[in-house]
Design a protein around this motif. Structure first.
Motif, short mmCIF file in Angstrom:
data_model
loop_
_atom_site.label_atom_id
_atom_site.label_comp_id
_atom_site.label_asym_id
_atom_site.label_seq_id
_atom_site.Cartn_x
_atom_site.Cartn_y
_atom_site.Cartn_z
N PHE A 185 -20.56 -57.01 20.31
CA PHE A 185 -19.99 -56.08 19.36
C PHE A 185 -20.71 -54.74 19.52
O PHE A 185 -21.93 -54.69 19.68
N ALA A 186 -19.96 -53.64 19.42
CA ALA A 186 -20.56 -52.31 19.62
C ALA A 186 -21.70 -52.07 18.64
O ALA A 186 -22.75 -51.52 18.99
N PHE A 187 -21.53 -52.50 17.37
CA PHE A 187 -22.56 -52.27 16.36
C PHE A 187 -23.78 -53.15 16.56
O PHE A 187 -24.82 -52.92 15.95
N ASP A 188 -23.64 -54.18 17.43
CA ASP A 188 -24.73 -55.12 17.66
C ASP A 188 -25.36 -54.93 19.04
O ASP A 188 -26.18 -55.74 19.47
N ASP A 189 -24.98 -53.85 19.71
CA ASP A 189 -25.44 -53.59 21.08
C ASP A 189 -26.44 -52.43 21.04
O ASP A 189 -26.06 -51.26 21.08
N GLU A 190 -27.71 -52.77 20.97
CA GLU A 190 -28.75 -51.75 20.82
C GLU A 190 -28.79 -50.79 22.01
O GLU A 190 -28.97 -49.58 21.84
N PHE A 195 -26.30 -49.91 23.90
CA PHE A 195 -25.15 -49.00 23.81
C PHE A 195 -25.39 -47.92 22.76
O PHE A 195 -25.12 -46.74 22.99
N LEU A 196 -25.93 -48.33 21.61
CA LEU A 196 -26.17 -47.36 20.54
C LEU A 196 -27.26 -46.36 20.90
O LEU A 196 -27.36 -45.30 20.29
N SER A 197 -28.08 -46.70 21.90
CA SER A 197 -29.16 -45.80 22.32
C SER A 197 -28.72 -44.83 23.41
O SER A 197 -29.52 -43.98 23.84
N ARG A 198 -27.48 -44.94 23.85
CA ARG A 198 -27.00 -44.05 24.92
C ARG A 198 -26.86 -42.62 24.41
O ARG A 198 -26.68 -42.37 23.21
N ARG A 199 -26.93 -41.68 25.33
CA ARG A 199 -26.81 -40.27 24.96
C ARG A 199 -25.46 -39.97 24.32
O ARG A 199 -25.34 -39.15 23.41
N GLU A 200 -24.42 -40.68 24.78
CA GLU A 200 -23.07 -40.41 24.28
C GLU A 200 -22.88 -40.81 22.81
O GLU A 200 -21.96 -40.33 22.15
N THR A 201 -23.75 -41.67 22.30
CA THR A 201 -23.59 -42.13 20.92
C THR A 201 -24.57 -41.43 19.97
O THR A 201 -24.75 -41.88 18.83
N ILE A 202 -25.15 -40.33 20.40
CA ILE A 202 -26.14 -39.64 19.56
C ILE A 202 -25.52 -39.18 18.25
O ILE A 202 -26.17 -39.20 17.20
N GLY A 203 -24.23 -38.80 18.27
CA GLY A 203 -23.57 -38.37 17.05
C GLY A 203 -23.49 -39.47 16.02
O GLY A 203 -23.65 -39.24 14.81
#
Length: 285
Positions: free
Chosen positions: A35-40, A42-50
């Motif tokens: 899950f996207a919300f459970d993927d640390e 992925f959440l740490s990528r530059r694209e998800t900084i917002g």
């Protein structure tokens, strides 16, 4: 392998998804399936900084509202100051000239710790006279040691709620023990932390401090100067220190700021004077 959802049995969607996941080959069971919300990662990528910005803005906002906190007084100052009791202990235990010199300096600066502690207590005493949370002014700090600890401590020991906005640093900074349960927050981004310092602030009280204190102080003054926020009292405690470190009068004379920009800035020497300015500004009883 069919992924068609069965419709003629009692199998739930959750059971079907679990079955489908188990049927995936080991090759496909990688991070992409999380899950996207459970993927640390992925959440740490530059694209998800917002998204991370939004979360750091939203979490304290929601929790502070749940605690009924609408207004704060933000207190800045050095992390290096200690209480008078601690300074006296350092002096007593000093075994070298260098250690003794450091202890004497700590004792000299401990007056700021004691002042910030007194200020927190004064604010807490006022809050105790207010029936509604909407009329209370809660002490808010960066949550660390020194002046932050002192202001939190003064309010906490007087029985009031007190807030700490901590920041993760290379040399880890831990929350001081005088922050109310549920009101200690940890930030990764300085920008979002600064926003929360200001969102509910009805006054800024700055004690002598280093780069961090100056950074936060001038951020506030710039917001007021550019009318991004409603003017609030900015109180500088320690007249000699501030006059020596920043020559505001010369800045006016040089023409880089206007005399009008000085209207929010107040120089005081004591906690009582700082609290009196806030009382006068808002006509508090």
């Amino acid at each position: 392998m069919s992924s068609k959802l069965p419709v003629n049995n009692a199998q739930t969607i959750t059971e079907f998804l679990n079955l489908h996941r188990n049927q995936l080959s080991e090759e496909d069971s990688d991070d992409s399936y999380k899950f996207a919300f459970d993927d640390e990662a992925f959440l740490s990528r530059r694209e998800t900084i917002g998204i991370r910005f939004e979360l750091e803005l939203l979490k304290p906002e929601i929790l502070l509202k749940e605690h009924g906190i609408d207004h704060t007084i933000t207190v800045f100052g050095s992390t290096r100051f200690v209480s008078r009791e601690h300074a006296l202990d350092l002096e007593k235990k000093a075994t070298t000239p260098e250690a003794l010199a450091l202890a004497k300096k700590a004792l000299l600066h401990s007056k700021y710790y004691e002042s910030a502690k007194e200020f927190g207590s004064l604010v807490a005493q006022y809050n105790a006279t207010q029936a509604s949370d909407a009329d209370k002014l809660r002490i808010c700090t960066g949550g660390g040691p020194g002046i932050m600890e002192a202001a939190n401590r003064g309010a906490f020991e007087a029985g009031d709620k007190t807030i700490g906005f901590n920041i993760s640093l290379p040399r880890e900074q831990h929350p001081n023990p005088y922050i109310s349960p549920g009101l200690s927050f940890r930030f990764h981004y300085f920008a979002l932390r600064k926003m929360h310092f200001m969102l509910r602030a009805r006054a800024i009280v700055a004690y002598p401090g280093g780069f961090g204190s100056f950074d936060e102080l001038f951020e506030v003054l710039t917001l007021i100067q550019t009318k991004k926020v409603v003017p609030i009292p900015v109180i500088l405690v320690g007249i000699d220190y501030w006059n020596e470190m920043v020559n505001f009068k010369h800045m006016v004379e040089f023409g880089v700021i206007d005399q009008e920009d000085m209207q929010s800035i107040h120089f005081v020497e004591t906690a009582q004077e700082a609290w009196q300015i806030i009382q006068n500004w808002y006509q508090l009883s």
